[in-house]
Design a protein around this motif. Structure first.
Motif, PDB file in Angstrom:
ATOM      1  N   ARG A 236      85.118  -2.858  68.993  1.00 50.71           N
ATOM      2  CA  ARG A 236      85.602  -1.269  67.841  1.00 50.71           C
ATOM      3  C   ARG A 236      83.951  -1.540  66.659  1.00 50.71           C
ATOM      4  N   ALA A 237      83.446  -2.314  66.861  1.00 49.08           N
ATOM      5  CA  ALA A 237      82.526  -2.393  65.786  1.00 49.08           C
ATOM      6  C   ALA A 237      81.356  -1.525  66.256  1.00 49.08           C
ATOM      7  N   MET A 238      81.173  -1.305  67.726  1.00 53.12           N
ATOM      8  CA  MET A 238      79.962  -0.675  68.952  1.00 53.12           C
ATOM      9  C   MET A 238      80.946   0.799  68.617  1.00 53.12           C
ATOM     10  N   VAL A 239      81.925   1.074  68.638  1.00 52.61           N
ATOM     11  CA  VAL A 239      82.218   2.598  68.520  1.00 52.61           C
ATOM     12  C   VAL A 239      83.303   3.475  66.805  1.00 52.61           C
ATOM     13  N   THR A 240      82.061   2.429  65.574  1.00 53.50           N
ATOM     14  CA  THR A 240      82.655   2.562  64.244  1.00 53.50           C
ATOM     15  C   THR A 240      81.253   3.737  64.257  1.00 53.50           C
ATOM     16  N   GLU A 241      82.365   4.802  64.092  1.00 55.13           N
ATOM     17  CA  GLU A 241      81.095   6.424  63.417  1.00 55.13           C
ATOM     18  C   GLU A 241      80.626   6.109  62.177  1.00 55.13           C
ATOM     19  N   THR A 242      81.675   5.944  61.356  1.00 57.44           N
ATOM     20  CA  THR A 242      81.089   5.721  59.907  1.00 57.44           C
ATOM     21  C   THR A 242      80.977   4.072  59.373  1.00 57.44           C
ATOM     22  N   ASP A 243      80.388   4.021  58.561  1.00 58.30           N
ATOM     23  CA  ASP A 243      80.152   2.672  57.598  1.00 58.30           C
ATOM     24  C   ASP A 243      79.925   2.748  56.267  1.00 58.30           C
ATOM     25  N   LEU A 244      79.926   1.583  55.774  1.00 56.61           N
ATOM     26  CA  LEU A 244      80.399   1.489  53.913  1.00 56.61           C
ATOM     27  C   LEU A 244      79.155   0.030  53.827  1.00 56.61           C
ATOM     28  N   SER A 245      77.675   0.541  52.767  1.00 55.79           N
ATOM     29  CA  SER A 245      77.456  -0.204  52.185  1.00 55.79           C
ATOM     30  C   SER A 245      77.237  -0.556  51.199  1.00 55.79           C
ATOM     31  N   ALA A 246      76.797  -1.915  50.352  1.00 53.55           N
ATOM     32  CA  ALA A 246      76.167  -1.291  48.519  1.00 53.55           C
ATOM     33  C   ALA A 246      75.477   0.023  48.646  1.00 53.55           C
TER      34      ALA A 246
ATOM     35  N   LEU B 236      85.638   3.518  52.244  1.00 55.52           N
ATOM     36  CA  LEU B 236      85.594   4.600  53.787  1.00 55.52           C
ATOM     37  C   LEU B 236      85.929   5.298  53.805  1.00 55.52           C
ATOM     38  N   CYS B 237      86.739   5.980  53.504  1.00 53.06           N
ATOM     39  CA  CYS B 237      88.179   7.842  53.406  1.00 53.06           C
ATOM     40  C   CYS B 237      86.358   8.780  52.806  1.00 53.06           C
ATOM     41  N   PHE B 238      85.857   8.419  51.281  1.00 50.98           N
ATOM     42  CA  PHE B 238      84.719   9.283  51.045  1.00 50.98           C
ATOM     43  C   PHE B 238      83.519   9.184  51.718  1.00 50.98           C
ATOM     44  N   ARG B 239      82.830   8.924  52.676  1.00 51.42           N
ATOM     45  CA  ARG B 239      82.086   8.271  53.544  1.00 51.42           C
ATOM     46  C   ARG B 239      82.089   9.264  54.737  1.00 51.42           C
ATOM     47  N   ARG B 240      83.867   8.912  55.362  1.00 46.83           N
ATOM     48  CA  ARG B 240      83.983   9.465  56.449  1.00 46.83           C
ATOM     49  C   ARG B 240      83.575  11.708  56.182  1.00 46.83           C
ATOM     50  N   ALA B 241      84.495  10.850  54.899  1.00 45.67           N
ATOM     51  CA  ALA B 241      84.683  12.514  54.273  1.00 45.67           C
ATOM     52  C   ALA B 241      83.309  13.917  54.374  1.00 45.67           C
ATOM     53  N   GLY B 242      81.965  12.978  54.239  1.00 46.44           N
ATOM     54  CA  GLY B 242      81.407  13.528  54.155  1.00 46.44           C
ATOM     55  C   GLY B 242      79.933  13.055  53.054  1.00 46.44           C
ATOM     56  N   CYS B 243      80.642  12.078  51.997  1.00 50.81           N
ATOM     57  CA  CYS B 243      79.996  12.092  50.819  1.00 50.81           C
ATOM     58  C   CYS B 243      78.398  10.760  51.375  1.00 50.81           C
ATOM     59  N   ASP B 244      77.410  10.422  50.474  1.00 52.91           N
ATOM     60  CA  ASP B 244      76.773   9.670  50.656  1.00 52.91           C
ATOM     61  C   ASP B 244      76.863   9.082  49.770  1.00 52.91           C
ATOM     62  N   GLY B 245      77.405   8.634  48.611  1.00 46.68           N
ATOM     63  CA  GLY B 245      77.776   8.036  47.671  1.00 46.68           C
ATOM     64  C   GLY B 245      78.689   8.188  47.183  1.00 46.68           C
TER      65      GLY B 245
END
Length: 334
Positions: free
Chosen positions: A25-35, A309-318
């Protein structure tokens, strides 16, 4: 965006093959979230006794200047790159002329200097709107019940220049007056602040999700009328996109959609159409709903990170979120 791939029929294609264990699952994760995707909004008060937890935002506090400095140190330790300051000013000092908005020693500007002295490398973002210092609670000047556009822009420019002088790195015009980004950019260039960036609240909707925020800054019950003559109609997608296009054309470096989760379609459209750095604000009402449901036992804490993560998937940089320190700490121990 790429075209949909051709998918072989079952059993040649078993989509669950790529879900069968954590490493795959980690190998094919399309979107990430970091601090690094987080901006932490904080409330700073000048009113003695007003510090402490905000009833409609459990877990969020109004801070003293010392508290703001401690928050800045915590943000740096957690890898959060930016704090956004929202002032809670003395009600008795709010006026119709909003003169304290550009006072170098108002609570917002004192907080800018305190944080930059404590953690110089932290990006300090500010709010540019007149409501924290306005007797009638509006983001602009009011005359005979009408929110004035051009006169408000002049006041906002004065406010912004003082914030820049105090050391702000990132200005957040949240007022939604027409023409304010161009006026701010021109003034910053003319006053030796060419490196100060603008994160425009470009698509800020006239939403019902702001209620707890107004409690936090002491605006509840003070607003005369509503903000529908300057904030975007929640029904209007194309109008919101026109606002984003305008702000970018006037010199905004980054753009924001506000509120967040109810407007993820706008976030996706903004990122796809303009390609500019795109942010969203997970506003006070969104925070209150999630935190309230978690505390009631109706949702698990995992929903917090999922929502970001939903924000990130929707295209948000932050994302601006009151959950920033909690999420950053959880990510650090993941």
């Amino acid at each position: 965006m790429s075209a949909n791939p051709i998918i072989a029929p079952f059993p040649a294609t078993r989509l669950r093959r790529l879900r069968q264990n954590a490493n795959i699952r980690a190998m094919v994760t399309e979107t990430d979230l970091s601090a690094h995707n987080l901006i932490w909004p904080i409330f700073v008060t000048e009113v003695t006794g007003a510090e402490g937890e905000i009833a409609s935002m459990p877990g969020v506090e109004r801070l003293t200047l010392d508290g703001a400095k401690r928050a800045a140190e915590r943000a740096a330790e957690l890898g959060i790159p930016s704090i956004c300051i929202f002032p809670h000013s003395d009600q008795d000092l709010r006026t119709e002329g909003c003169e304290r908005a550009w006072d170098p020693d108002n609570i917002g500007n004192l907080a800018i200097r305190a944080i930059k002295e404590t953690v110089p490398e932290l990006v300090v973002m500010t709010d540019i709107a007149l409501d924290p210092y306005n007797a009638n609670g509006h983001d602009g000047l009011v005359r005979d019940g009408v929110i004035l556009n051009d006169e408000s822009v002049e006041a906002l420019v004065r406010m912004a220049l003082v914030q820049a002088e105090c050391g702000a790195d990132l200005l957040g015009p949240s007022d939604m007056m027409d023409g304010r980004i161009g006026a701010l950019r021109t003034a910053l260039e003319a006053n030796s602040h060419k490196d100060v960036a603008i994160l425009s609240y470009a698509a800020k909707f006239a939403s019902g999700f702001y209620g707890p925020f107004r409690d936090a800054v002491g605006a509840s019950g003070r607003l005369v009328g509503d903000k529908k003559t300057y904030q975007v109609n929640p029904a209007n997608r194309e109008e919101a996109l026109r606002c984003v296009a305008r702000d970018l054309s006037e010199g905004a470096d980054m753009v924001m959609v506000k509120p967040g989760l109810p407007y993820l379609d706008i976030c996706r459209e903004v990122k796809d159409r303009f390609g500019a750095p795109t942010f969203a604000y997970q506003v006070s009402g969104e925070y209150a709903m999630l935190e309230g449901a978690i505390r009631a036992g109706w949702l698990s804490r995992d929903t917090v990170a999922e929502s970001l993560l939903c924000f990130r998937r929707a295209g948000c940089d932050g994302i601006l979120t009151y959950f920033a320190p909690e999420v950053a700490e959880a990510l650090a121990h993941k």
